[in-house]
Design a protein around this motif. Sequence first.
Motif, PDB file in Angstrom:
ATOM      1  N   GLU A 285      50.805 -45.124 -53.681  1.00  0.00           N
ATOM      2  CA  GLU A 285      49.936 -44.979 -55.037  1.00  0.00           C
ATOM      3  C   GLU A 285      48.884 -44.052 -54.890  1.00  0.00           C
ATOM      4  O   GLU A 285      48.204 -43.777 -53.817  1.00  0.00           O
ATOM      5  CB  GLU A 285      49.196 -46.535 -55.041  1.00  0.00           C
ATOM      6  N   VAL A 286      48.918 -43.253 -55.967  1.00  0.00           N
ATOM      7  CA  VAL A 286      48.141 -41.863 -56.210  1.00  0.00           C
ATOM      8  C   VAL A 286      47.398 -41.968 -57.532  1.00  0.00           C
ATOM      9  O   VAL A 286      48.041 -41.712 -58.628  1.00  0.00           O
ATOM     10  CB  VAL A 286      48.976 -40.728 -55.924  1.00  0.00           C
ATOM     11  N   GLY A 287      46.067 -42.431 -57.282  1.00  0.00           N
ATOM     12  CA  GLY A 287      45.455 -42.245 -58.681  1.00  0.00           C
ATOM     13  C   GLY A 287      45.913 -43.209 -59.722  1.00  0.00           C
ATOM     14  O   GLY A 287      46.050 -43.108 -60.839  1.00  0.00           O
ATOM     15  N   GLY A 288      46.133 -44.502 -59.132  1.00  0.00           N
ATOM     16  CA  GLY A 288      46.776 -45.698 -60.360  1.00  0.00           C
ATOM     17  C   GLY A 288      48.389 -45.379 -60.419  1.00  0.00           C
ATOM     18  O   GLY A 288      48.921 -46.292 -61.230  1.00  0.00           O
ATOM     19  N   ALA A 289      48.818 -44.273 -60.149  1.00  0.00           N
ATOM     20  CA  ALA A 289      50.416 -44.086 -60.339  1.00  0.00           C
ATOM     21  C   ALA A 289      51.077 -44.171 -58.983  1.00  0.00           C
ATOM     22  O   ALA A 289      50.848 -44.025 -58.044  1.00  0.00           O
ATOM     23  CB  ALA A 289      50.640 -42.405 -61.029  1.00  0.00           C
ATOM     24  N   TYR A 290      52.327 -44.699 -59.003  1.00  0.00           N
ATOM     25  CA  TYR A 290      53.259 -44.762 -58.131  1.00  0.00           C
ATOM     26  C   TYR A 290      54.355 -43.437 -57.763  1.00  0.00           C
ATOM     27  O   TYR A 290      54.918 -43.441 -58.804  1.00  0.00           O
ATOM     28  CB  TYR A 290      53.870 -45.931 -57.785  1.00  0.00           C
TER      29      TYR A 290
ATOM     30  N   VAL B 227      57.469 -43.712 -60.270  1.00  0.00           N
ATOM     31  CA  VAL B 227      57.897 -44.827 -60.673  1.00  0.00           C
ATOM     32  C   VAL B 227      56.938 -45.628 -61.479  1.00  0.00           C
ATOM     33  O   VAL B 227      55.816 -45.747 -61.143  1.00  0.00           O
ATOM     34  CB  VAL B 227      58.195 -45.857 -59.403  1.00  0.00           C
ATOM     35  N   ASP B 228      57.408 -46.181 -62.508  1.00  0.00           N
ATOM     36  CA  ASP B 228      56.660 -46.865 -63.525  1.00  0.00           C
ATOM     37  C   ASP B 228      56.169 -48.352 -62.779  1.00  0.00           C
ATOM     38  O   ASP B 228      56.973 -48.960 -61.932  1.00  0.00           O
ATOM     39  CB  ASP B 228      57.314 -47.577 -64.722  1.00  0.00           C
ATOM     40  N   LYS B 229      54.900 -48.493 -63.020  1.00  0.00           N
ATOM     41  CA  LYS B 229      54.228 -49.470 -61.873  1.00  0.00           C
ATOM     42  C   LYS B 229      54.762 -50.809 -62.450  1.00  0.00           C
ATOM     43  O   LYS B 229      54.775 -51.928 -61.777  1.00  0.00           O
ATOM     44  CB  LYS B 229      52.757 -49.768 -62.293  1.00  0.00           C
ATOM     45  N   ARG B 230      55.466 -51.244 -63.687  1.00  0.00           N
ATOM     46  CA  ARG B 230      56.187 -52.492 -64.046  1.00  0.00           C
ATOM     47  C   ARG B 230      57.255 -52.511 -62.727  1.00  0.00           C
ATOM     48  O   ARG B 230      57.650 -54.077 -62.960  1.00  0.00           O
ATOM     49  CB  ARG B 230      56.605 -52.354 -65.427  1.00  0.00           C
ATOM     50  N   TYR B 231      57.722 -51.820 -62.276  1.00  0.00           N
ATOM     51  CA  TYR B 231      58.787 -51.855 -61.293  1.00  0.00           C
ATOM     52  C   TYR B 231      58.488 -52.040 -60.026  1.00  0.00           C
ATOM     53  O   TYR B 231      59.078 -52.215 -58.625  1.00  0.00           O
ATOM     54  CB  TYR B 231      59.675 -50.902 -61.485  1.00  0.00           C
TER      55      TYR B 231
END
Length: 341
Positions: free
Chosen positions: A213-218, A192-196
């Motif tokens: 959250e994994v390494g700054g990504a969701y 999922v894009d972090k904007r959402y």
Amino acid sequence: MPNHTLRIAGKAVNLHGALVDPNFRASRVLCADPWDFVSLWLKREHKDDALFYWEQAYHFYNATISLPDLSSPLTSYYCFLNATKALLTANGQTFRENHGVGGRSKGAKKALDNEIVDFQGGGILPALCKFLGEPDNAGKEFTLKDIFWQIPFIHRAYCLTYKGSTELFMPLIKTGFMRRDGSKEAWFQANVDKRYVNAHTKSNIQPGFELFEVGGAYEIRRKRRFKWSGRNIEDSLSNFETYHKQIRRRIVPIYASENRWYLKKSVTGHDKLTNSQLVLIFAAMHRLSELSRYDPILFSGHFKVNHNWLLSEFIKSSPNQFVYGMASEITGLEFIKPDAF
């Protein structure tokens, strides 16, 4: 233990456009439109009556292309009606010839929440609901505004039209199915894009999904797992098909050059109407076809108020979305559009 992408017949498996009987072993069908392919498929399968309905749907589709928004809902609806008959007939489903849905207007104001769609207990639409394993909503009524809110390909237009509306769909990227090495455990996963991602996201993806959250990504994962064993492929495939059908009730497509997938969030009001977009498109277009045919002056008033763009987007976009979905259900194959189109 490390995780790896689930593969069937040597290829990575992803979400599929068909709800009922998806063929995960077959390659995707790349075509500008699915009309000819499905016609040839029905001929090869000797489904002559279904072929007749499918070709009728195509004629109504062609008529729709040249008509303005005020007139095209009538031919669009008959395209949808005949495509649905093709699906039901191809699968040996019996149905009554009545439409199974009605409609009416209330009040003098031109508003989508004054346009009522009445779901009935017998006919083409209830037969479609039964085939898809969905409630037929017999005896219930919904407004066009209720229905439009739950259709993903016009959801952005809906939210721009009705300022402050709750966004129901969350776009997913890098969707797929994972399996754990040395284990039979497998599951659905997407990014999922972090904007959402915000304070409400975690609760809105419930029930059934969880956010990490994994390494700054969701990542979003389905909580429930299914069993996959390379030694017993038929049982594994059956487990997977059941699992896929369950999550496809919440994860819905927009058909495009690379089909886009959206998670339907759990927000207040979303569970009043739980049908897939094929049913919702059919029901909404039936109401618009009634207005176009029986009360075109009243219908024209809907293009002079604030929801005119939303209405126009639905009328223009729904034929392709509906036909691609129907083609997938009829053949069990995944269809995508070439980039050039």
